[in-house]
Motif scaffolding. Structure first.
Motif, PDB file in Angstrom:
ATOM      1  N   UNK A  22       0.971  -1.109   0.159  1.00 33.16           N
ATOM      2  CA  UNK A  22      -0.034  -0.097  -0.159  1.00 33.16           C
ATOM      3  C   UNK A  22       0.671   1.300   0.154  1.00 33.16           C
ATOM      4  N   UNK A  23       0.311   2.443  -0.301  1.00 26.86           N
ATOM      5  CA  UNK A  23       0.966   3.640  -0.412  1.00 26.86           C
ATOM      6  C   UNK A  23       1.178   4.040   1.195  1.00 26.86           C
ATOM      7  N   UNK A  24       2.751   4.470   1.276  1.00 33.58           N
ATOM      8  CA  UNK A  24       3.370   4.635   2.321  1.00 33.58           C
ATOM      9  C   UNK A  24       2.552   5.759   3.126  1.00 33.58           C
ATOM     10  N   UNK A  25       2.313   7.050   2.463  1.00 29.98           N
ATOM     11  CA  UNK A  25       1.410   8.038   3.207  1.00 29.98           C
ATOM     12  C   UNK A  25      -0.061   7.416   3.547  1.00 29.98           C
ATOM     13  N   UNK A  26      -0.913   6.685   2.918  1.00 34.00           N
ATOM     14  CA  UNK A  26      -2.207   6.055   3.224  1.00 34.00           C
ATOM     15  C   UNK A  26      -1.771   5.213   4.435  1.00 34.00           C
ATOM     16  N   UNK A  27      -0.922   4.404   4.337  1.00 37.29           N
ATOM     17  CA  UNK A  27      -0.466   3.377   5.368  1.00 37.29           C
ATOM     18  C   UNK A  27      -0.287   4.182   6.929  1.00 37.29           C
ATOM     19  N   UNK A  28       0.386   5.181   6.680  1.00 40.36           N
ATOM     20  CA  UNK A  28       0.934   5.784   7.746  1.00 40.36           C
ATOM     21  C   UNK A  28      -0.415   6.644   8.451  1.00 40.36           C
ATOM     22  N   UNK A  29      -1.262   7.049   7.720  1.00 37.73           N
ATOM     23  CA  UNK A  29      -2.509   7.961   8.065  1.00 37.73           C
ATOM     24  C   UNK A  29      -3.536   6.969   8.631  1.00 37.73           C
ATOM     25  N   UNK A  30      -3.620   5.768   7.732  1.00 41.36           N
ATOM     26  CA  UNK A  30      -4.629   4.773   8.565  1.00 41.36           C
ATOM     27  C   UNK A  30      -4.242   3.858   9.637  1.00 41.36           C
ATOM     28  N   UNK A  31      -2.925   3.622   9.566  1.00 43.82           N
ATOM     29  CA  UNK A  31      -2.635   2.467  10.303  1.00 43.82           C
ATOM     30  C   UNK A  31      -1.580   2.696  11.260  1.00 43.82           C
ATOM     31  N   UNK A  32      -0.800   3.699  10.914  1.00 42.87           N
ATOM     32  CA  UNK A  32       0.476   3.862  11.461  1.00 42.87           C
ATOM     33  C   UNK A  32       0.284   4.225  13.256  1.00 42.87           C
ATOM     34  N   UNK A  33      -0.772   4.937  13.792  1.00 43.74           N
ATOM     35  CA  UNK A  33      -0.750   4.857  15.202  1.00 43.74           C
ATOM     36  C   UNK A  33      -1.219   3.606  15.835  1.00 43.74           C
ATOM     37  N   UNK A  34      -2.015   2.818  15.213  1.00 41.30           N
ATOM     38  CA  UNK A  34      -2.240   1.510  15.582  1.00 41.30           C
ATOM     39  C   UNK A  34      -1.088   0.393  15.894  1.00 41.30           C
ATOM     40  N   UNK A  35      -0.075   0.759  14.695  1.00 41.14           N
ATOM     41  CA  UNK A  35       1.068  -0.066  14.784  1.00 41.14           C
ATOM     42  C   UNK A  35       2.000   0.211  15.917  1.00 41.14           C
ATOM     43  N   UNK A  36       1.893   1.327  16.367  1.00 48.89           N
ATOM     44  CA  UNK A  36       2.551   1.664  17.607  1.00 48.89           C
ATOM     45  C   UNK A  36       2.383   1.149  19.030  1.00 48.89           C
ATOM     46  N   UNK A  37       0.951   0.664  19.092  1.00 46.89           N
ATOM     47  CA  UNK A  37       0.438   0.196  20.230  1.00 46.89           C
ATOM     48  C   UNK A  37      -0.078  -1.347  20.125  1.00 46.89           C
ATOM     49  N   UNK A  38       0.029  -1.908  19.109  1.00 44.25           N
ATOM     50  CA  UNK A  38      -0.142  -3.264  18.945  1.00 44.25           C
ATOM     51  C   UNK A  38       0.862  -4.073  19.016  1.00 44.25           C
ATOM     52  N   UNK A  39       0.722  -5.250  19.569  1.00 41.08           N
ATOM     53  CA  UNK A  39       2.189  -6.350  19.569  1.00 41.08           C
ATOM     54  C   UNK A  39       2.383  -6.721  18.322  1.00 41.08           C
ATOM     55  N   UNK A  40       3.057  -6.032  17.437  1.00 39.80           N
ATOM     56  CA  UNK A  40       3.401  -6.380  16.020  1.00 39.80           C
ATOM     57  C   UNK A  40       3.744  -7.815  15.829  1.00 39.80           C
ATOM     58  N   UNK A  41       4.870  -7.996  16.707  1.00 39.63           N
ATOM     59  CA  UNK A  41       5.724  -9.398  16.399  1.00 39.63           C
ATOM     60  C   UNK A  41       4.694 -10.522  16.739  1.00 39.63           C
ATOM     61  N   UNK A  42       4.116 -10.417  17.623  1.00 38.71           N
ATOM     62  CA  UNK A  42       3.040 -11.358  17.986  1.00 38.71           C
ATOM     63  C   UNK A  42       2.101 -11.701  17.096  1.00 38.71           C
ATOM     64  N   UNK A  43       1.482 -10.618  16.520  1.00 36.06           N
ATOM     65  CA  UNK A  43       0.491 -10.644  15.263  1.00 36.06           C
ATOM     66  C   UNK A  43       1.293 -11.368  14.282  1.00 36.06           C
TER      67      UNK A  43
END
Length: 57
Positions: A22-43
């Motif tokens: 996906x486009x990096x700007x769209x990803x950052x806008x839509x998912x970026x904040x959640x990526x910081x609080x989720x357990x990404x490695x576990x997911x």
């Protein structure tokens, strides 16, 4: 198709394969904040395990 397993590979929005598709700007806008609080490695580990067990294609 309710209740029918299709065996398709699915990806969580925080997985690198999805992020690269996906486009990096769209990803950052839509998912970026959640990526910081989720357990990404576990997911990623869990989704990889699910794909290995259940994906046919």
């Amino acid at each position: 198709l309710a209740g029918v397993e299709l065996g398709l590979a699915v990806y969580h929005a925080v997985e690198p394969e999805f992020k690269e598709a996906v486009d990096a700007d769209v990803y950052e806008e839509q998912v970026g904040m959640m990526e910081m609080v989720l357990e990404v490695d576990e997911i990623i580990e869990e989704m990889t395990s699910i794909r290995e067990q259940f994906c046919k294609y």
